[in-house]
Design a protein around this motif. Structure first.
Motif, PDB file in Angstrom:
ATOM      1  N   UNK A  58      -3.108   2.432 -25.235  1.00  0.00           N
ATOM      2  CA  UNK A  58      -2.502   1.954 -24.013  1.00  0.00           C
ATOM      3  C   UNK A  58      -1.063   2.203 -23.770  1.00  0.00           C
ATOM      4  N   UNK A  59      -0.680   2.652 -22.550  1.00  0.00           N
ATOM      5  CA  UNK A  59       0.620   2.827 -22.204  1.00  0.00           C
ATOM      6  C   UNK A  59       0.952   2.131 -21.014  1.00  0.00           C
ATOM      7  N   UNK A  60       2.010   1.403 -20.770  1.00  0.00           N
ATOM      8  CA  UNK A  60       2.379   0.980 -19.309  1.00  0.00           C
ATOM      9  C   UNK A  60       3.380   1.425 -18.893  1.00  0.00           C
ATOM     10  N   UNK A  61       3.683   1.460 -17.561  1.00  0.00           N
ATOM     11  CA  UNK A  61       4.936   1.872 -17.012  1.00  0.00           C
ATOM     12  C   UNK A  61       4.680   2.168 -15.342  1.00  0.00           C
ATOM     13  N   UNK A  62       5.763   2.741 -14.869  1.00  0.00           N
ATOM     14  CA  UNK A  62       5.676   3.119 -13.248  1.00  0.00           C
ATOM     15  C   UNK A  62       4.761   4.453 -13.598  1.00  0.00           C
ATOM     16  N   UNK A  63       4.253   4.825 -12.159  1.00  0.00           N
ATOM     17  CA  UNK A  63       3.590   5.964 -12.101  1.00  0.00           C
ATOM     18  C   UNK A  63       4.461   7.134 -12.703  1.00  0.00           C
ATOM     19  N   UNK A  64       5.749   6.997 -12.029  1.00  0.00           N
ATOM     20  CA  UNK A  64       6.556   8.421 -12.362  1.00  0.00           C
ATOM     21  C   UNK A  64       6.824   8.331 -13.832  1.00  0.00           C
ATOM     22  N   UNK A  65       7.107   7.108 -14.756  1.00  0.00           N
ATOM     23  CA  UNK A  65       6.982   7.374 -15.936  1.00  0.00           C
ATOM     24  C   UNK A  65       5.881   8.115 -16.891  1.00  0.00           C
ATOM     25  N   UNK A  66       4.801   7.387 -16.382  1.00  0.00           N
ATOM     26  CA  UNK A  66       3.575   8.033 -17.066  1.00  0.00           C
ATOM     27  C   UNK A  66       3.395   9.457 -16.705  1.00  0.00           C
ATOM     28  N   UNK A  67       3.689   9.840 -15.283  1.00  0.00           N
ATOM     29  CA  UNK A  67       3.575  11.080 -15.242  1.00  0.00           C
ATOM     30  C   UNK A  67       4.218  12.329 -15.892  1.00  0.00           C
ATOM     31  N   UNK A  68       5.463  11.649 -16.548  1.00  0.00           N
ATOM     32  CA  UNK A  68       6.263  12.663 -17.426  1.00  0.00           C
ATOM     33  C   UNK A  68       5.973  12.717 -18.885  1.00  0.00           C
ATOM     34  N   UNK A  69       5.249  11.912 -19.221  1.00  0.00           N
ATOM     35  CA  UNK A  69       4.820  11.984 -20.589  1.00  0.00           C
ATOM     36  C   UNK A  69       4.107  12.971 -21.313  1.00  0.00           C
ATOM     37  N   UNK A  70       4.205  13.586 -22.457  1.00  0.00           N
ATOM     38  CA  UNK A  70       3.293  14.284 -22.864  1.00  0.00           C
ATOM     39  C   UNK A  70       1.826  13.776 -23.116  1.00  0.00           C
ATOM     40  N   UNK A  71       0.702  14.703 -22.932  1.00  0.00           N
ATOM     41  CA  UNK A  71      -0.431  14.100 -22.950  1.00  0.00           C
ATOM     42  C   UNK A  71      -0.646  13.379 -24.128  1.00  0.00           C
ATOM     43  N   UNK A  72      -0.197  14.061 -25.322  1.00  0.00           N
ATOM     44  CA  UNK A  72      -0.241  13.521 -26.933  1.00  0.00           C
ATOM     45  C   UNK A  72       0.006  12.026 -26.891  1.00  0.00           C
ATOM     46  N   UNK A  73       0.647  11.449 -25.869  1.00  0.00           N
ATOM     47  CA  UNK A  73       1.147   9.977 -25.986  1.00  0.00           C
ATOM     48  C   UNK A  73       0.033   9.068 -25.637  1.00  0.00           C
ATOM     49  N   UNK A  74      -0.951   9.610 -25.068  1.00  0.00           N
ATOM     50  CA  UNK A  74      -2.171   8.966 -24.477  1.00  0.00           C
ATOM     51  C   UNK A  74      -3.293   9.106 -25.490  1.00  0.00           C
ATOM     52  N   UNK A  75      -3.266  10.042 -26.424  1.00  0.00           N
ATOM     53  CA  UNK A  75      -4.345  10.032 -27.402  1.00  0.00           C
ATOM     54  C   UNK A  75      -5.329  10.816 -26.828  1.00  0.00           C
ATOM     55  N   UNK A  76      -6.587  10.961 -27.486  1.00  0.00           N
ATOM     56  CA  UNK A  76      -7.748  11.814 -27.124  1.00  0.00           C
ATOM     57  C   UNK A  76      -8.439  11.269 -26.039  1.00  0.00           C
ATOM     58  N   UNK A  77      -9.320  11.828 -25.509  1.00  0.00           N
ATOM     59  CA  UNK A  77     -10.170  11.401 -24.392  1.00  0.00           C
ATOM     60  C   UNK A  77     -11.196  10.652 -24.769  1.00  0.00           C
TER      61      UNK A  77
ATOM     62  N   UNK B 215       0.795  -1.288   0.044  1.00  0.00           N
ATOM     63  CA  UNK B 215       0.045   0.003   0.065  1.00  0.00           C
ATOM     64  C   UNK B 215       0.934   1.298  -0.132  1.00  0.00           C
ATOM     65  N   UNK B 216       2.239   1.120  -0.140  1.00  0.00           N
ATOM     66  CA  UNK B 216       3.127   2.227  -0.377  1.00  0.00           C
ATOM     67  C   UNK B 216       3.321   2.625  -1.696  1.00  0.00           C
ATOM     68  N   UNK B 217       2.506   3.593  -2.230  1.00  0.00           N
ATOM     69  CA  UNK B 217       2.410   3.988  -3.557  1.00  0.00           C
ATOM     70  C   UNK B 217       3.791   4.709  -4.182  1.00  0.00           C
ATOM     71  N   UNK B 218       4.990   3.867  -3.987  1.00  0.00           N
ATOM     72  CA  UNK B 218       6.278   4.586  -4.722  1.00  0.00           C
ATOM     73  C   UNK B 218       6.068   4.898  -5.981  1.00  0.00           C
ATOM     74  N   UNK B 219       6.257   5.995  -6.502  1.00  0.00           N
ATOM     75  CA  UNK B 219       5.980   6.226  -7.774  1.00  0.00           C
ATOM     76  C   UNK B 219       6.801   5.628  -8.947  1.00  0.00           C
ATOM     77  N   UNK B 220       8.040   5.292  -8.266  1.00  0.00           N
ATOM     78  CA  UNK B 220       9.156   4.483  -8.928  1.00  0.00           C
ATOM     79  C   UNK B 220       8.960   3.130  -9.249  1.00  0.00           C
ATOM     80  N   UNK B 221       8.114   2.632  -8.266  1.00  0.00           N
ATOM     81  CA  UNK B 221       8.065   0.928  -8.145  1.00  0.00           C
ATOM     82  C   UNK B 221       6.710   0.498  -8.272  1.00  0.00           C
ATOM     83  N   UNK B 222       5.563   1.592  -8.800  1.00  0.00           N
ATOM     84  CA  UNK B 222       4.140   0.774  -8.688  1.00  0.00           C
ATOM     85  C   UNK B 222       3.927   1.138 -10.020  1.00  0.00           C
TER      86      UNK B 222
END
Length: 302
Positions: A242-261, A220-227
């Motif tokens: 779809x994009x997979x990675x750690x929370x830290x990795x996803x947080x740093x990507x440009x919004x365009x990487x995830x496509x539209x809403x 339950x420790x949401x370490x962004x580098x290992x979650x």
């Protein structure tokens, strides 16, 4: 008869045969337009169904449901919901009101993000509570949903995070002055949601960096580098991303990487196993890191 009709996830053709028949025989057709969106506008729906569609905003559904149910004991009325009527949102209140007025009803189900998220490859029976992440403001930063994420994590379960949308919303000033002026629609992105999540965590977690030699944190420790997490955008659309990675990795990507809403994402639980790891690796920001964290933190073995 009141028909509560699920429209599915993509366009006008995702409606079921039963749903389309109910729409075509209805005297009035309403489209619930504030909890989710389709990939097409109401004009496409009207052309396909051969019916004029009345857009039902939050005010109409929550405070003027009698207008929707008027004469529904004598004629057919269809109420359309993106996804499934009881999926990511629930309209039990409308059905309770129908009961009060002795209006008979039929619910016609369809696909929703709650089951279509199975496309990520994570076993649906290993999901825990679903949470909704709202937009933060300068004076409002609700965090009750974060404890539900931690509860899931303690049980080893995945968490589906649904992200806020703002459709036909008023500013605080216009609301206070009673002015019917609405803000442009806003749809929360995955980086925004994860950044908000990280802002609620202790600074020592968010400032640390990943090390293969670091101790394994408690579930339950949401370490962004290992979650680990997997984003899911426009699920059910041909352009789903779809994009997979750690929370830290996803947080740093440009919004365009995830496509539209619309965007959502899943926080991976410790029930993670090799098949799920390999399935989601195909969308990994860094496949090597994905495998390292899966092995050390999630104890995934081949």
């Amino acid at each position: 008869m009141l028909y509560l009709v699920g429209l599915g996830l993509h366009d006008e053709k995702d409606v079921t045969v039963r749903g389309k028949e109910a729409i075509e025989q209805s005297s009035r057709v309403y489209l619930e337009a504030y909890t989710s969106i389709l990939g097409v506008g109401k004009e496409r729906l009207e052309e396909f169904y051969g019916k004029e569609i009345i857009v039902a905003d939050r005010d109409m559904v929550e405070t003027d449901s009698d207008a929707i149910l008027k004469d529904a004991d004598k004629v057919d009325v269809a109420f359309l919901v993106v996804g499934d009527p009881f999926g990511a949102t629930t309209h039990a209140d409308l059905l309770l009101r129908a009961d009060d007025l002795s209006v008979p009803y039929v619910v016609i189900h369809n696909a929703s993000v709650m089951n279509a998220v199975g496309a990520l490859g994570l076993a649906l029976y290993n999901y825990g509570q679903t949470v909704s992440i709202p937009f933060f403001t300068d004076s409002w930063r609700p965090d009750s949903w974060l404890e539900r994420v931690r509860e899931n994590a303690r049980l080893g379960l995945h968490t589906l995070c649904l992200l806020d949308i703002k459709v036909k919303e008023q500013s605080e000033e216009n609301l206070a002055r009673g002015r019917k002026i609405y803000e442009p629609p806003r749809y929360m992105s995955v980086p925004t949601a994860i950044s908000q999540l990280l802002s609620l965590l202790p600074p020592d977690l968010t400032s640390s960096s990943y090390s293969p030699d670091a101790p394994v944190p408690q579930p339950d420790v949401l370490d962004p580098h290992t979650t680990l997490a997997i984003s899911a955008s426009r699920v059910g659309h041909p352009s789903q991303t779809f994009v997979s990675g750690t929370l830290a990795e996803l947080a740093t990507l440009d919004e365009e990487r995830f496509g539209g809403p619309l965007h959502s994402f899943v926080i991976v639980g410790r029930t993670f196993h090799a098949l799920e790891r390999d399935f989601a690796r195909r969308w990994a920001v860094d496949p090597q890191r994905w495998d390292e964290v899966s092995k050390k933190v999630y104890a995934v073995r081949d």
